[in-house]
Design a protein around this motif. Structure first.
Motif, mmCIF file in Angstrom:
data_model
loop_
_atom_site.group_PDB
_atom_site.id
_atom_site.type_symbol
_atom_site.label_atom_id
_atom_site.label_comp_id
_atom_site.label_asym_id
_atom_site.label_seq_id
_atom_site.Cartn_x
_atom_site.Cartn_y
_atom_site.Cartn_z
ATOM 1 N N ILE A 149 8.331 16.191 -9.816
ATOM 2 C CA ILE A 149 8.910 15.292 -8.809
ATOM 3 C C ILE A 149 9.801 14.255 -9.494
ATOM 4 C CG2 ILE A 149 8.416 13.569 -7.032
ATOM 5 C CD1 ILE A 149 5.845 15.102 -6.419
ATOM 6 N N ARG A 150 9.396 13.793 -10.662
ATOM 7 C CA ARG A 150 10.175 12.791 -11.404
ATOM 8 C C ARG A 150 11.585 13.301 -11.694
ATOM 9 N NH1 ARG A 150 6.321 11.404 -14.363
ATOM 10 N NH2 ARG A 150 6.538 12.873 -16.058
ATOM 11 N N ALA A 151 11.749 14.598 -11.917
ATOM 12 C CA ALA A 151 13.059 15.174 -12.242
ATOM 13 C C ALA A 151 13.934 15.384 -11.008
ATOM 14 C CB ALA A 151 12.861 16.505 -12.976
ATOM 15 N N GLU A 152 13.331 15.366 -9.839
ATOM 16 C CA GLU A 152 14.087 15.604 -8.607
ATOM 17 C C GLU A 152 14.925 14.381 -8.228
ATOM 18 O OE1 GLU A 152 14.456 18.384 -6.972
ATOM 19 O OE2 GLU A 152 13.046 19.490 -8.226
ATOM 20 N N PRO A 153 15.962 14.574 -7.434
ATOM 21 C CA PRO A 153 16.841 13.452 -7.067
ATOM 22 C C PRO A 153 16.328 12.626 -5.879
ATOM 23 C CG PRO A 153 17.752 15.476 -6.210
ATOM 24 C CD PRO A 153 16.514 15.859 -7.000
ATOM 25 N N PHE A 154 15.035 12.323 -5.869
ATOM 26 C CA PHE A 154 14.457 11.462 -4.837
ATOM 27 C C PHE A 154 13.175 10.848 -5.377
ATOM 28 C CE2 PHE A 154 12.837 15.739 -4.103
ATOM 29 C CZ PHE A 154 11.462 15.543 -4.067
ATOM 30 N N ASN A 155 12.763 9.765 -4.776
ATOM 31 C CA ASN A 155 11.484 9.129 -5.089
ATOM 32 C C ASN A 155 10.441 9.596 -4.088
ATOM 33 O OD1 ASN A 155 12.231 7.314 -7.240
ATOM 34 N ND2 ASN A 155 13.367 6.145 -5.734
ATOM 35 N N ALA A 156 9.174 9.537 -4.469
ATOM 36 C CA ALA A 156 8.075 9.861 -3.550
ATOM 37 C C ALA A 156 6.932 8.881 -3.810
ATOM 38 C CB ALA A 156 7.603 11.295 -3.756
ATOM 39 N N HIS A 157 6.467 8.218 -2.732
ATOM 40 C CA HIS A 157 5.434 7.180 -2.854
ATOM 41 C C HIS A 157 4.376 7.327 -1.764
ATOM 42 C CE1 HIS A 157 9.299 5.300 -4.247
ATOM 43 N NE2 HIS A 157 8.542 5.148 -5.321
ATOM 44 N N PHE A 158 3.185 6.814 -2.048
ATOM 45 C CA PHE A 158 2.088 6.756 -1.080
ATOM 46 C C PHE A 158 1.509 5.348 -1.127
ATOM 47 C CE2 PHE A 158 -2.422 6.531 -0.284
ATOM 48 C CZ PHE A 158 -2.557 7.180 0.922
ATOM 49 N N TRP A 159 1.069 4.839 0.038
ATOM 50 C CA TRP A 159 0.323 3.586 0.077
ATOM 51 C C TRP A 159 -0.476 3.502 1.366
ATOM 52 C CZ3 TRP A 159 5.529 3.940 0.854
ATOM 53 C CH2 TRP A 159 6.041 3.445 2.052
ATOM 54 N N GLU A 160 -1.514 2.668 1.317
ATOM 55 C CA GLU A 160 -2.357 2.390 2.478
ATOM 56 C C GLU A 160 -2.119 0.965 2.920
ATOM 57 O OE1 GLU A 160 -6.629 2.611 2.129
ATOM 58 O OE2 GLU A 160 -6.535 4.792 2.118
ATOM 59 N N CYS A 161 -2.191 0.735 4.232
ATOM 60 C CA CYS A 161 -2.077 -0.639 4.706
ATOM 61 C C CYS A 161 -2.900 -0.829 5.982
ATOM 62 C CB CYS A 161 -0.628 -1.052 4.913
ATOM 63 S SG CYS A 161 0.287 -0.151 6.165
ATOM 64 N N THR A 162 -3.058 -2.074 6.354
ATOM 65 C CA THR A 162 -3.772 -2.447 7.573
ATOM 66 C C THR A 162 -2.774 -2.495 8.724
ATOM 67 O OG1 THR A 162 -3.352 -4.798 7.273
ATOM 68 C CG2 THR A 162 -5.339 -3.895 6.201
ATOM 69 N N PRO A 163 -3.265 -2.568 9.968
ATOM 70 C CA PRO A 163 -2.335 -2.721 11.099
ATOM 71 C C PRO A 163 -1.449 -3.967 10.952
ATOM 72 C CG PRO A 163 -4.460 -2.032 11.908
ATOM 73 C CD PRO A 163 -4.634 -2.322 10.440
ATOM 74 N N LEU A 164 -2.016 -5.068 10.491
ATOM 75 C CA LEU A 164 -1.230 -6.288 10.311
ATOM 76 C C LEU A 164 -0.142 -6.095 9.257
ATOM 77 C CD1 LEU A 164 -1.026 -9.171 11.383
ATOM 78 C CD2 LEU A 164 -2.580 -9.878 9.567
ATOM 79 N N GLU A 165 -0.455 -5.384 8.184
ATOM 80 C CA GLU A 165 0.550 -5.096 7.153
ATOM 81 C C GLU A 165 1.619 -4.146 7.676
ATOM 82 O OE1 GLU A 165 -2.213 -5.676 3.168
ATOM 83 O OE2 GLU A 165 -2.261 -3.759 4.245
ATOM 84 N N LEU A 166 1.228 -3.174 8.504
ATOM 85 C CA LEU A 166 2.218 -2.274 9.098
ATOM 86 C C LEU A 166 3.167 -3.066 9.992
ATOM 87 C CD1 LEU A 166 3.287 0.622 9.413
ATOM 88 C CD2 LEU A 166 1.813 0.825 11.419
ATOM 89 N N LYS A 167 2.633 -4.026 10.716
ATOM 90 C CA LYS A 167 3.466 -4.893 11.566
ATOM 91 C C LYS A 167 4.490 -5.633 10.707
ATOM 92 C CE LYS A 167 3.027 -8.553 15.028
ATOM 93 N NZ LYS A 167 2.056 -9.389 15.752
#
Length: 136
Positions: free
Chosen positions: A15-33
């Motif tokens: 994935i590092r060699a591909e021409p895009f980034n890829a990320h994952f994260w978790e958040c709360t409803p308040l953080e999504l807001k």
């Protein structure tokens, strides 16, 4: 601040060699807001810097469920977690985020069929069995 932030590009040399980034994260409803209100600033605070000409697109897969479980994206509901996968930028001027809300109790409850082992970079090529065909 979101938790469980994973740079999938850092985890995989493929994935590092591909021409895009890829990320994952978790958040709360308040953080999504907060993310929905100022996505570029939110991503920057996580370390994901996007150029001004890179548009941000967001999809909430089960928005109706999230609305029932955390109306107004309140911060009082600690049983709801939102998983996010973001990808893009680099060679294209778009960063797409897919969000999926679920009950915290679902974490670790499902058996997944992984395509390869955690210490492998990709699915191994299957060796074709049998005789090779002769070209006609």
């Amino acid at each position: 601040m979101p938790t469980k932030i994973v740079d999938l590009s850092a985890r995989s040399k493929i994935i590092r060699a591909e021409p895009f980034n890829a990320h994952f994260w978790e958040c709360t409803p308040l953080e999504l807001k907060a993310y929905l209100g100022k996505p570029r600033e939110f991503l920057r605070r996580m370390g994901i810097g996007l150029p001004a000409d890179c548009r941000i697109e967001t999809t909430i897969e089960n928005h109706d469920w999230l609305g029932q479980e955390a109306p107004d994206f309140d911060g009082e509901n600690d049983t709801v977690v939102i998983c996010n996968v973001g990808s893009g930028n680099v060679a294209r001027h778009a960063y797409r985020v897919i969000s999926y809300a679920h009950d915290r109790s679902a974490i670790g409850e499902f058996k997944k069929q992984l395509l390869h082992k955690a210490d492998q970079q990709q699915v191994k090529e299957k060796v074709r069995r049998g005789k090779k065909r002769k070209a006609k």
